[in-house]
Enzyme design. Structure first.
Site, short mmCIF file in Angstrom:
data_model
loop_
_atom_site.label_atom_id
_atom_site.label_comp_id
_atom_site.label_asym_id
_atom_site.label_seq_id
_atom_site.Cartn_x
_atom_site.Cartn_y
_atom_site.Cartn_z
N LYS A 51 2.90 -44.76 3.55
CA LYS A 51 2.60 -43.57 2.76
C LYS A 51 3.86 -42.71 2.73
O LYS A 51 4.70 -42.80 3.63
CB LYS A 51 1.46 -42.77 3.39
CG LYS A 51 0.73 -41.87 2.42
CD LYS A 51 -0.43 -42.59 1.74
CE LYS A 51 -1.24 -41.69 0.85
NZ LYS A 51 -2.52 -42.25 0.50
N1 LIG Z 1 -5.06 -41.25 -6.38
C1 LIG Z 1 -5.55 -42.32 -5.77
O1 LIG Z 1 -5.55 -43.43 -6.33
C2 LIG Z 1 -6.13 -42.23 -4.40
C3 LIG Z 1 -6.34 -41.02 -3.78
N2 LIG Z 1 -7.01 -40.98 -2.59
C4 LIG Z 1 -7.31 -39.73 -1.92
O2 LIG Z 1 -8.21 -38.97 -2.73
C5 LIG Z 1 -7.98 -37.56 -2.53
C6 LIG Z 1 -7.70 -36.90 -3.85
O3 LIG Z 1 -6.56 -37.52 -4.45
P1 LIG Z 1 -6.25 -37.39 -6.01
O4 LIG Z 1 -7.50 -37.20 -6.77
O5 LIG Z 1 -5.33 -38.50 -6.35
O6 LIG Z 1 -5.40 -36.06 -6.03
P2 LIG Z 1 -5.19 -35.04 -7.25
O7 LIG Z 1 -3.94 -34.31 -6.95
O8 LIG Z 1 -5.33 -35.74 -8.54
O9 LIG Z 1 -6.44 -34.07 -7.10
C7 LIG Z 1 -6.72 -33.32 -5.95
C8 LIG Z 1 -7.91 -32.44 -6.26
O10 LIG Z 1 -8.30 -31.75 -5.09
C9 LIG Z 1 -8.44 -30.36 -5.41
N3 LIG Z 1 -8.20 -29.58 -4.20
C10 LIG Z 1 -7.04 -29.35 -3.54
N4 LIG Z 1 -7.24 -28.56 -2.49
C11 LIG Z 1 -8.58 -28.31 -2.46
C12 LIG Z 1 -9.41 -27.55 -1.61
N5 LIG Z 1 -8.91 -26.90 -0.56
N6 LIG Z 1 -10.74 -27.52 -1.88
C13 LIG Z 1 -11.25 -28.18 -2.94
N7 LIG Z 1 -10.51 -28.90 -3.78
C14 LIG Z 1 -9.19 -28.96 -3.54
C15 LIG Z 1 -7.40 -30.12 -6.48
O11 LIG Z 1 -7.64 -28.92 -7.18
C16 LIG Z 1 -7.61 -31.37 -7.31
O12 LIG Z 1 -8.73 -31.21 -8.15
C17 LIG Z 1 -6.83 -37.49 -1.49
O13 LIG Z 1 -7.38 -37.45 -0.20
C18 LIG Z 1 -6.10 -38.82 -1.70
O14 LIG Z 1 -5.34 -39.20 -0.59
C19 LIG Z 1 -7.48 -42.11 -1.99
C20 LIG Z 1 -7.28 -43.33 -2.55
C21 LIG Z 1 -6.50 -43.50 -3.77
O1 LIG Z 2 -2.68 -47.63 -4.81
C1 LIG Z 2 -2.10 -47.65 -3.74
O2 LIG Z 2 -1.24 -48.44 -3.45
C2 LIG Z 2 -2.46 -46.66 -2.64
C3 LIG Z 2 -3.32 -45.53 -3.03
C4 LIG Z 2 -3.41 -44.60 -1.85
O3 LIG Z 2 -2.46 -43.92 -1.54
C5 LIG Z 2 -4.62 -44.56 -1.03
O4 LIG Z 2 -5.46 -45.46 -1.14
O5 LIG Z 2 -4.76 -43.62 -0.24
#
Ligand SMILES: NC(=O)C1=CN([C@@H]2O[C@H](COP(=O)(O)OP(=O)(O)OC[C@H]3O[C@@H](n4cnc5c(N)ncnc54)[C@H](O)[C@@H]3O)[C@@H](O)[C@H]2O)C=CC1
Ligand SMILES: O=C(O)CCC(=O)C(=O)O
Length: 421
Positions: free
Chosen positions: A107
């Protein structure tokens, strides 16, 4: 807000220790998986739009490469720190192991608030950071992807910078790219799709009907918005959603397509300012404590902690975010009889489709979205069944069950390779 002194890496170690004890390992059998293999910290100088130079702190951590190249996202957020990146890297190792794809875990992150940077500043920051971590990434070494605060555009810049340094096009260095640069159909929705598949799997296993069942989603970014959309399409009643600006609640169920149209049309994609009859504005704390069948935390770590766990009224929690529940909260939820599907299983859809993207890049082939989604469902269903079955057999939580499978796979791979020299 939690009063815990929260350290996400200690969370990982404690979970692995618990699984190792059930597996009957001695400390030396698995001690090596308690440490990241490699950590790189960089100071990234960036020329800002006003001509000044600002230095940003960045990290790339490779927790394990025992089962394959390190794999995992890059986060741009003001709270990024070394322990968080180490924990996120370790969760990737166990996530890839539980769904049995041939990767280790890594990461990265940069301490920055991307919402305060211009597109040009973000591009310069990304390019310089990529150049500084280039010695340790590559399609056979470590493959970044999107995470909080990053997206396909950022992945395109990483791919270009790395390719310029190598002198030829290297699409397989990063996943989650724009389709035009070798991105996979289905990747942008894959994490949320995996969350939906897993949510339906756990509800079915618990014999809870899906149609009309209530759900609440915290976080409306890439993962939360797609989860809400697909759960709504599956027939569930979405009572509440939230993001960093606050939450929305409607006891008759929110109009998710209308909300998505609203946020997608706005710079920053925030829910604030959304007004509709019967929709109330609530805080994130209130949202997490709503009475609902399904709760999907899809924002950041440590949202369910020892100070609010007792007030959680969901029957089932599906962790779409990485590490949204602290260890102390886990125990409280277990005592309350709340069933929790852990992050390393529930949000693995993203990395599974990243794996498909990498496979397509390496082979120079292209899969249809239908094929991607079918393969994703097969892997998510198999992984859920394996975790469910072992948890029943060993009488553990689903988190411990997932770690029993994952830790064994990582430790077996490490031990079969032996210690070199
Ligand atoms: N993008 C991906 O493919 C993956 C993401 N994740 C995890 O999913 C989670 C979200 O990631 P993404 O959607 O990609 O990020 P993103 O940056 O697209 O969205 C994050 C969201 O969380 C909200 N947020 C931030 N702080 C907050 C708080 N204190 N309370 C409520 N909402 C809050 C933001 O306003 C936004 O809507 C993270 O934990 C990330 O590590 C896990 C697997 C894959
Ligand atoms: O798509 C990936 O390789 C990893 C996504 C990721 O950062 C996660 O699963 O937390």
């Amino acid at each position: 807000m939690s009063t815990d002194k929260y350290n996400p890496y200690e969370n990982v170690v404690s979970t692995v220790n618990k699984a190792a004890a059930i597996l009957g390992y001695s400390h030396s059998d698995y001690e090596a998986v308690l440490y990241p293999e490699r950590e790189l910290k960089v100071s990234v100088p960036v020329c800002m739009d006003d001509g000044s130079v600002r230095v940003f702190e960045g990290y790339r951590v490779q927790h394990s490469t025992s089962r394959g190249p390190a794999k995992g996202g890059i986060r741009y957020h003001q709270n990024v720190n070394e322990d968080e990146v180490k924990a996120l890297a370790a969760w990737m190792t166990f996530k890839c192991a539980v769904v049995n794809i041939p990767y280790g875990g890594g990461k990265g992150g940069i301490v920055c608030d991307p919402t305060t940077l211009s597109e040009e500043e973000l591009r310069r920051l990304t390019r310089r950071f990529t150049a500084m971590i280039a010695p340790i990434i590559g399609p056979e070494q470590d493959i970044p992807a999107p995470d909080v605060g990053t997206n396909a555009t950022v992945m395109g810049w990483i791919m270009d910078t790395y390719s310029m340094l190598k002198g030829h096009c290297v699409p397989g260095v990063v996943t989650g790219k724009p389709l035009e640069l070798g991105g996979a159909l289905g990747r942008s929705e894959a994490t949320g799709r995996g969350v939906m598949i897993t949510s339906l799997n756990v509800l079915r296993a618990l014999q809870i009907p899906i149609s009309g069942t209530t759900a609440v989603v915290q976080g409306m970014g890439n993962v939360g918005s797609v989860s809400a959309k697909l759960l709504h399409m599956a027939g569930m009643k979405i009572l509440g959603v939230s993001d960093v600006s606050g939450g929305l609640y409607c006891e008759d169920g929110l109009d998710i397509p209308d909300i998505l149209e609203y946020i997608n049309a706005k710079r920053g994609n925030l829910l604030e300012g959304y007004e509709k009859e019967n929709v109330k504005h609530i805080t994130n704390e209130e949202l997490l404590e709503l009475e609902t069948t399904l709760l999907v935390p899809a924002a950041l770590e440590n949202q369910i902690h020892k100070d609010n766990a007792d007030r959680i009224r969901a029957k089932v929690i599906v962790e779409a975010a990485n590490g949204p529940t602290s260890i102390e909260a886990d125990e409280i939820l277990q005592k309350k009889g709340i069933v929790l599907v852990p992050d390393i299983l529930a949000n693995a859809g993203g990395v599974v489709v990243s794996y498909f993207e990498w496979v397509q890049n390496i082979q120079s082939v292209s899969w249809s979205e239908e094929h991607v989604n079918e393969q994703l469902k097969t892997i998510m269903d198999q992984a859920f069944k394996a975790v469910w079955d072992i948890s029943k057999e060993k009488e553990t939580t689903l988190r411990t069950g997932a770690y029993l499978i994952a830790v064994k796979r990582v430790v077996d791979a490490k031990n079969l390779r032996g210690i070199w020299p």
